[in-house]
Scaffold this motif. Structure first.
Motif, short mmCIF file in Angstrom:
data_model
loop_
_atom_site.label_atom_id
_atom_site.label_comp_id
_atom_site.label_asym_id
_atom_site.label_seq_id
_atom_site.Cartn_x
_atom_site.Cartn_y
_atom_site.Cartn_z
N LEU A 72 0.82 -1.21 0.00
CA LEU A 72 0.00 0.00 0.00
C LEU A 72 0.85 1.26 0.00
CD1 LEU A 72 -2.24 -1.27 2.93
CD2 LEU A 72 -2.98 -1.17 0.54
N ARG A 73 0.29 2.32 -0.58
CA ARG A 73 0.93 3.63 -0.44
C ARG A 73 0.69 4.12 0.99
NH1 ARG A 73 0.41 8.13 -2.70
NH2 ARG A 73 2.66 8.35 -2.65
N PRO A 74 1.66 4.83 1.58
CA PRO A 74 1.51 5.26 2.98
C PRO A 74 0.66 6.53 3.09
CG PRO A 74 3.66 5.90 2.16
CD PRO A 74 3.00 5.14 1.04
N THR A 75 -0.56 6.47 2.55
CA THR A 75 -1.44 7.65 2.61
C THR A 75 -2.26 7.62 3.89
OG1 THR A 75 -3.23 6.49 1.47
CG2 THR A 75 -1.66 7.68 0.08
N LYS A 76 -2.79 8.76 4.23
CA LYS A 76 -3.65 8.88 5.41
C LYS A 76 -4.85 7.93 5.30
CE LYS A 76 -6.32 12.35 7.94
NZ LYS A 76 -7.02 13.64 7.79
N GLU A 77 -5.45 7.89 4.09
CA GLU A 77 -6.63 7.04 3.87
C GLU A 77 -6.28 5.56 4.08
OE1 GLU A 77 -6.95 10.85 1.97
OE2 GLU A 77 -5.46 9.28 1.64
N ASN A 78 -5.15 5.14 3.51
CA ASN A 78 -4.76 3.73 3.63
C ASN A 78 -4.46 3.35 5.08
OD1 ASN A 78 -5.06 3.06 0.96
ND2 ASN A 78 -2.91 3.34 0.42
N VAL A 79 -3.81 4.25 5.80
CA VAL A 79 -3.49 3.96 7.21
C VAL A 79 -4.79 3.81 8.01
CG1 VAL A 79 -2.44 4.86 9.33
CG2 VAL A 79 -1.19 5.00 7.15
N GLU A 80 -5.76 4.70 7.75
CA GLU A 80 -7.05 4.61 8.45
C GLU A 80 -7.78 3.31 8.12
OE1 GLU A 80 -9.13 8.18 7.42
OE2 GLU A 80 -7.90 9.45 8.74
#
Length: 569
Positions: A72-80
């Motif tokens: 995954l890309r380490p984006t805010k959305e993915n982390v959530e």
């Protein structure tokens, strides 16, 4: 320096590290693209990965017998989304790999969510880009600038993609940038900041000659993405469009169901690998030879293959041939469609005039040629507009410019006002006031003998005279002659020796014509390795979208004169 191999190795390592057993590969939209261009589904299936899911898919069922490999890309959305996933895990164990640097606070959030202790691993694998070819990568970003300044979100994403590429190739480069471009300087500074901040990640073994990152701006050469192409990969992208190695053929007349979408990948398609940089005539001949080889095994049913239509008929009439060689049926279909479009849109004649505009400097002849073609009912709206755009860029400040009359003729052809407005928009984007280089440097008149063209025979060099500005820039760089005054180094240090490992990045998108130029430079300069990247890979349509997205919408052609381009900010 091989971008495809770098991402493939990351994917292989993820699968290996998860150990034996059935697995699901959990990705996001961007990492799905990054994986799909370097690995086929069948290859991954052989590695016990039986399911491919998107993390943002709402209806995934719990499958506790599967291990989850998350890329995954380490984006805010993915982390959530991952935090929610770990609170109610659907799989037995999670191996989490981020495609770029993840913050400590995000890792902490994941650790706190992992109450059931299902996370086996969290790592950074820097496959945060699309590896198009071994020497070409893209970030699939369209519309990266607003005017001649970065869109902030796109600058962040581009910095991440470019630093990931450097990390995956294990390069800590010196940086040069195009002085005339504010976005180039800005990106150079952002990349340098990341290298400084993450100095431990960039602590690679020193080489005798440090690698070099050269950052350029598409607006310095708006000609290249406007030209029709005649080598296979570039031509397919120009006429059909390549999206993560996939070609949509659903609009091809009479297309069979299994060929509505095809994949062109040099990694898994030997014919494509051998022909992607050859010209259209050679490809047709090579397909014909391949099919004739097969026919020799069936002497009773010998047929003559004189045209693309014959070849298509041959493939359709031989199911066993189709089965043995799906590759060939795919390429016959693609080349057949290219051939149809070339004839339908009169592209040989169009391309000849494009090349005259790009490479010659006879104004009256060029104007006459463009006006003659604009009278042709076979000329598509796009091709008519592109000829006028090329003329506008080439003869922008000519004393007896015929541009007002050409714009009037475009109007007379009917169609939408969009393309007419785009003529002035393209000049705003990449006109003389914007360019830092002499795009139309005086060239010696080259006598080119054009042979009569018929069928598949003879796309002569009259159609491939043009060389992108990038070729000249890189040639100067390799020879150690690229001027520091135009392409300064970021920081006090400079290279004493000629560069060997070069990463060149084009803000605003690269093209497959430039990819071919880099391929040839790599081949003709032993010891020099060049990788080309861009915010995207353009064809003419996407380039015009880029210009529009940047806010250069041009004026209505009510006023006959093309406006002067705005000066750089």
């Amino acid at each position: 320096m091989n971008a495809v191999l770098a991402v493939r190795q990351y994917v292989s390592k993820m699968i290996e590290d998860s150990g034996p057993g059935m697995k699901v590969l959990l990705m996001d939209r961007e990492t799905t693209g990054a994986v799909s261009v370097v690995y086929t589904q069948s290859e991954i299936l052989q590695r016990e990965v039986y399911l491919f899911e998107r993390l943002d898919s709402p209806n995934r069922e719990p499958m506790k017998h599967l291990k989850a490999i998350c890329f995954l890309r380490p984006t805010k959305e993915n982390v959530e989304l991952l935090v929610q996933e770990l609170r109610r895990p659907k799989y037995s164990v999670y191996f989490i790999y981020f495609s770029n640097v993840i913050s400590k606070s995000d890792v902490k959030a994941l650790a706190e969510a992992d109450e059931q202790e299902v996370v086996a691993e969290v790592q950074e694998f820097y496959g945060d880009y699309i590896a198009v070819n071994p020497h070409v990568f893209s970030l699939n970003l369209l519309g990266c600038c607003r005017g001649h300044s970065w869109d902030p979100a796109q600058l962040t994403r581009t910095t991440q993609g470019l630093t990931a590429l450097l990390l995956s190739l294990k390069k800590c480069p010196m940086i040069r940038y195009q002085l005339s471009s504010e976005p180039a300087k800005r990106l150079a500074e952002c990349v340098k900041q990341v290298i400084t901040k993450e100095y431990e990640l960039f602590d690679f073994r020193r080489t005798e000659v440090p690698p070099l990152l050269l950052i350029l701006d598409r607006s310095d050469d708006a000609i290249t993405p406007l030209l029709n192409q005649w080598t296979y990969q570039a031509m397919v992208h120009e006429l059909l469009g390549i999206n993560n190695n996939r070609i949509d053929l659903s609009r091809v007349p009479g297309i069979s169901k299994d060929l509505r979408e095809v994949v062109l990948s040099a990694e898994n398609d030997e014919f494509y690998a051998n022909n992607m940089y050859l010209n259209f005539a050679e490809i047709g001949t090579n397909i014909k030879n391949l099919m004739e080889d097969f026919q020799r095994r069936k002497p009773k049913e010998q047929q003559k293959l004189e045209s693309i239509a014959d070849m298509k008929a041959f493939v359709e009439n031989y199911p066993q041939f189709k089965k043995m060689s799906g590759t060939v049926s795919k390429h016959v279909t693609v080349v057949g469609e290219l051939s149809r479009l070339v004839a339908e849109r009169n592209l040989l004649e169009v391309s000849e005039v494009e090349q005259e505009l790009a490479c010659q400097s006879d104004h009256s002849s060029a104007l006459q040629s463009v006006r003659r073609l604009l009278q042709s009912p076979r000329l598509s709206e796009l091709d008519a507009a592109r000829l006028v755009m090329l003329y506008a860029l080439r003869y922008e400040r000519h004393g007896s410019s015929g541009l007002p009359a050409l714009l009037e003729e475009l109007r007379g052809r009917g169609g939408t006002d969009r393309y007419r407005k785009l003529v002035s928009a393209v000049v705003e984007y990449g006109g003389k006031r914007v360019r830092g280089s002499d795009l139309f440097s005086p060239k010696d008149a080259v006598a080119i003998t054009k042979q009569f063209l018929k069928g598949l025979k003879g796309i002569e060099n009259v159609y491939t005279q043009h060389q992108p500005l990038l070729q000249e820039t890189l040639d100067q760089l390799i020879k150690g002659k690229l001027k520091d005054s135009q392409y300064p180094y970021l920081g006090p240090n400079t290279l004493r020796d000629r560069p060997q490992d070069i990463i060149v990045f084009l803000i605003g998108g690269a093209t497959y014509e430039e990819a071919l130029a880099v391929f040839n430079l790599n081949r003709s300069n032993p010891g020099v390795r060049i990788v080309l990247g861009g915010t995207t890979i353009h064809n003419t349509r996407s380039f015009l979208e880029e210009v529009t997205a940047a806010g250069f919408r041009g004026r209505s052609t009510e006023s006959s004169q093309v406006p002067r381009s705005s000066s750089r900010r």
